[in-house]
Design an enzyme around this catalytic site. Structure first.
Site, PDB file in Angstrom:
ATOM      1  N   PHE A   1     -61.220 104.678 -39.345  1.00 33.21           N
ATOM      2  CA  PHE A   1     -62.106 105.334 -40.302  1.00 33.21           C
ATOM      3  C   PHE A   1     -61.264 106.323 -41.096  1.00 33.21           C
ATOM      4  CE2 PHE A   1     -66.773 104.786 -40.009  1.00 33.21           C
ATOM      5  CZ  PHE A   1     -66.779 103.708 -39.146  1.00 33.21           C
TER       6      PHE A   1
ATOM      7  N   PRO B   1     -50.868 113.017 -30.692  1.00 36.71           N
ATOM      8  CA  PRO B   1     -50.535 111.595 -30.886  1.00 36.71           C
ATOM      9  C   PRO B   1     -51.596 110.935 -31.765  1.00 36.71           C
ATOM     10  CG  PRO B   1     -51.385 111.994 -28.672  1.00 36.71           C
ATOM     11  CD  PRO B   1     -51.253 113.332 -29.319  1.00 36.71           C
TER      12      PRO B   1
ATOM     13  N   ASN C   1     -62.364 119.843 -35.750  1.00 32.68           N
ATOM     14  CA  ASN C   1     -62.642 119.209 -37.037  1.00 32.68           C
ATOM     15  C   ASN C   1     -64.138 119.180 -37.242  1.00 32.68           C
ATOM     16  OD1 ASN C   1     -60.036 118.638 -37.694  1.00 32.68           O
ATOM     17  ND2 ASN C   1     -60.136 116.471 -37.170  1.00 32.68           N
TER      18      ASN C   1
ATOM     19  N   LYS D   1     -58.238 135.472 -22.651  1.00 35.16           N
ATOM     20  CA  LYS D   1     -58.719 135.727 -24.014  1.00 35.16           C
ATOM     21  C   LYS D   1     -57.729 136.640 -24.765  1.00 35.16           C
ATOM     22  CE  LYS D   1     -62.692 137.392 -26.525  1.00 35.16           C
ATOM     23  NZ  LYS D   1     -63.789 138.322 -26.515  1.00 35.16           N
TER      24      LYS D   1
ATOM     25  N   ASP E   1     -55.425 116.915 -35.859  1.00 33.01           N
ATOM     26  CA  ASP E   1     -54.039 116.457 -35.970  1.00 33.01           C
ATOM     27  C   ASP E   1     -53.087 117.300 -35.126  1.00 33.01           C
ATOM     28  OD1 ASP E   1     -54.480 114.293 -37.639  1.00 33.01           O
ATOM     29  OD2 ASP E   1     -54.589 115.577 -39.420  1.00 33.01           O
TER      30      ASP E   1
ATOM     31  N   LYS F   1     -53.473 104.302 -45.758  1.00 31.85           N
ATOM     32  CA  LYS F   1     -53.648 104.641 -44.333  1.00 31.85           C
ATOM     33  C   LYS F   1     -53.780 103.371 -43.505  1.00 31.85           C
ATOM     34  CE  LYS F   1     -55.687 108.631 -43.765  1.00 31.85           C
ATOM     35  NZ  LYS F   1     -56.713 109.672 -43.761  1.00 31.85           N
TER      36      LYS F   1
ATOM     37  N   VAL G   1     -55.326 105.701 -32.767  1.00 32.12           N
ATOM     38  CA  VAL G   1     -55.552 104.339 -33.268  1.00 32.12           C
ATOM     39  C   VAL G   1     -54.227 103.686 -33.658  1.00 32.12           C
ATOM     40  CG1 VAL G   1     -56.054 104.839 -35.720  1.00 32.12           C
ATOM     41  CG2 VAL G   1     -57.150 102.915 -34.595  1.00 32.12           C
TER      42      VAL G   1
ATOM     43  N   LYS H   1     -51.021 102.439 -40.613  1.00 35.98           N
ATOM     44  CA  LYS H   1     -51.394 102.366 -39.196  1.00 35.98           C
ATOM     45  C   LYS H   1     -51.497 100.919 -38.700  1.00 35.98           C
ATOM     46  CE  LYS H   1     -53.741 106.835 -39.300  1.00 35.98           C
ATOM     47  NZ  LYS H   1     -54.512 107.780 -38.514  1.00 35.98           N
TER      48      LYS H   1
HETATM   49  N1  CTP Z   1     -56.942 108.979 -35.740  1.00 30.19           N
HETATM   50  C1  CTP Z   1     -56.535 108.839 -34.430  1.00 30.19           C
HETATM   51  N2  CTP Z   1     -55.726 109.773 -33.855  1.00 30.19           N
HETATM   52  C2  CTP Z   1     -55.305 110.834 -34.566  1.00 30.19           C
HETATM   53  C3  CTP Z   1     -55.716 111.007 -35.899  1.00 30.19           C
HETATM   54  C4  CTP Z   1     -56.539 110.050 -36.466  1.00 30.19           C
HETATM   55  O1  CTP Z   1     -56.914 107.857 -33.779  1.00 30.19           O
HETATM   56  N3  CTP Z   1     -54.532 111.732 -33.980  1.00 30.19           N
HETATM   57  C5  CTP Z   1     -57.785 107.947 -36.328  1.00 30.19           C
HETATM   58  C6  CTP Z   1     -59.164 108.405 -36.703  1.00 30.19           C
HETATM   59  O2  CTP Z   1     -60.071 108.224 -35.614  1.00 30.19           O
HETATM   60  C7  CTP Z   1     -59.491 107.485 -37.864  1.00 30.19           C
HETATM   61  C8  CTP Z   1     -58.136 107.260 -38.538  1.00 30.19           C
HETATM   62  O3  CTP Z   1     -57.177 107.550 -37.531  1.00 30.19           O
HETATM   63  O4  CTP Z   1     -59.922 106.211 -37.430  1.00 30.19           O
HETATM   64  C9  CTP Z   1     -57.881 108.095 -39.719  1.00 30.19           C
HETATM   65  O5  CTP Z   1     -58.037 109.460 -39.424  1.00 30.19           O
HETATM   66  P1  CTP Z   1     -57.629 110.572 -40.491  1.00 30.19           P
HETATM   67  O6  CTP Z   1     -57.806 111.916 -39.885  1.00 30.19           O
HETATM   68  O7  CTP Z   1     -58.298 110.269 -41.786  1.00 30.19           O
HETATM   69  O8  CTP Z   1     -56.108 110.190 -40.659  1.00 30.19           O
HETATM   70  P2  CTP Z   1     -54.802 110.955 -40.473  1.00 30.19           P
HETATM   71  O9  CTP Z   1     -53.821 109.950 -39.984  1.00 30.19           O
HETATM   72  O10 CTP Z   1     -54.967 112.191 -39.644  1.00 30.19           O
HETATM   73  O11 CTP Z   1     -54.416 111.283 -41.965  1.00 30.19           O
HETATM   74  P3  CTP Z   1     -54.626 112.599 -42.864  1.00 30.19           P
HETATM   75  O12 CTP Z   1     -55.224 113.658 -41.970  1.00 30.19           O
HETATM   76  O13 CTP Z   1     -53.253 112.916 -43.317  1.00 30.19           O
HETATM   77  O14 CTP Z   1     -55.527 112.163 -43.971  1.00 30.19           O
END
Ligand code: CTP
Length: 402
Positions: free
Chosen positions: A323, A305, A210, A289, A279, A337, A308, A341
């Protein structure tokens, strides 16, 4: 935001080209409400005149031990006893070496040795001087002696070279001083922070990741340390130096971050998830490779997984902060969100304005509604966030024996 009340601060200036920044630093401290007394070394006077500093501070500037303006003839005592802090900015390599050895051969070094109040130094020097083992030994000794070392920064240097050793910008020095004076709102609290991106390997040389610089997570770590917390930073791959006082756990993949976070969250009081976690991971990743001759590969993705979310949904979770970087409909997505969560607090921003930048514009969402922080440096946003966390955080009630 620099808030110093009417703190009485002694600003020491030593002889480096960064002395020109001391005038602006004095103004920043005054804007925060501080009363400033300036003391300069003789070599500092080669770079900026005492008249400039006198005009700005509205007070005589002292440069020598033998100054008959001090009635009892002891300026090293007189000038420091009513001061809450001494800040030497810039502090040359030579001045820091003198502090390490307790040398007292001019007014400023004698005053530092005779002080009763805390001392901060903002080093400024050429990158080679900064990197030399002698300077590094001195810096670590100063820290051991309880002297706060502010910076330095990396970047263009007056000598034309580029590297570590620039004095922090005056606003940053003033911000650090202001944060240092603030009440330690999280003292005795264990905070766990995740930061940076994760990297999900496809093969030994490629991967999915990311966009994240880690700057916000590292700023949150610093702000929590400043607030007196013990901080564990779980960091994905970034090119940043973590604050020296943080316990750092380096990870690469989301699943490694998940494991580290779950272990650290046991017994933690506050969990702040700043990381931009991938994700998905590549389920069919290879140990060798992938070669082009084999045709275009098909990647099988599997869901990582949610770190948070899993911690926030424990039976007795730490206070969890999420965040969210959104590309549109910030408020709707962020609040949805937060509820999905089960987070008491979520900090959101628009992605296009934030990833590599040094500043940010967060909106905080909690049970009371939304709070817009206004654009400022990531460190300033992090400090505001930590103050908000401290306001909402309630320690769990301990069981009372019958
Ligand atoms: N987060 C996490 N573990 C994951 C994905 C996200 O702990 N596997 C946490 C991030 O550190 C952040 C929050 O969840 O604090 C939101 O992350 P974001 O990527 O915006 O949320 P997603 O749940 O992945 O939603 P989307 O990608 O569908 O917007």
């Amino acid at each position: 935001m620099v808030e110093l009340g009417d703190k009485r601060i002694l600003l020491g200036i030593t002889g480096g080209i960064a002395a020109y920044k001391s005038a602006e630093l004095l103004r920043e401290l005054q804007r925060g409400g501080a009363d400033i007394q300036v003391v300069m070394t003789e070599s500092a006077c080669q770079f900026i005149t005492p008249v400039t500093m006198q005009a700005l501070s509205g007070k005589p500037v002292y440069t020598g031990m033998w100054d008959n303006r001090v009635p009892n003839g002891m300026p090293h005592i007189e000038l420091s006893r009513d001061r809450a802090l001494i800040v030497v900015a810039p502090a040359t390599a030579d001045f820091m070496a003198k502090l390490v050895h307790g040398s007292a051969d001019d007014l400023l070094s004698t005053l530092c040795l005779a002080r009763e109040c805390p001392l901060m130094v903002a080093p400024a020097m050429n990158r080679q001087m900064w990197e030399k083992p002698a300077t590094q030994r001195n810096v670590s000794q100063l820290r051991k002696d309880g002297i706060v070392v502010l910076g330095p920064d990396a970047g263009d240097q007056a000598c034309g070279e580029v590297g570590m050793g620039r004095m922090l910008e005056p606003a940053d020095v003033a911000g650090e001083i202001s944060a240092w004076f603030r009440p330690k709102l999280l003292s005795g609290i264990h905070v766990v922070v995740t930061a940076g991106p994760t990297f999900e390997p496809i093969d030994p040389v490629r991967g999915l990741t990311n966009r994240s610089s880690g700057k916000m997570g590292y700023a949150v770590t610093r702000a929590a340390l400043e607030a007196g917390a013990r901080v564990t930073l779980i960091s994905g791959p970034v090119a940043l130096e973590p604050p020296a006082a943080a316990q750092v756990i380096r990870v690469e993949t989301a699943r490694q971050m998940f494991e580290a976070a779950n272990a650290q969250a046991n017994g933690a009081d506050i969990f702040i998830a700043v990381a931009a976690v991938a994700d998905y991971y590549v389920a069919n990743n290879g140990t060798q490779k992938i070669k082009k001759e084999g045709g275009v590969p098909t990647l099988e993705l599997a869901l990582n997984p949610d770190i948070v979310e899993s911690i926030a949904n424990r039976p007795n979770p730490p206070f969890c902060v999420g965040f969210a970087a959104e590309s549109e409909q910030l408020e709707e997505h962020a609040e949805a969100k937060r509820r999905r969560k089960k987070l008491p607090l979520l900090a959101a921003n628009l992605v296009q304005s934030a990833i590599e930048a040094d500043d940010n514009e967060l909106i905080l969402f909690d049970d009371e509604g939304s709070h817009r922080l206004g654009r400022s440096s990531k460190l300033d946003q992090a400090r505001q966030l930590i103050r908000h966390v401290a306001k909402l955080y309630r320690p769990p009630k301990t069981a009372v024996r019958a």
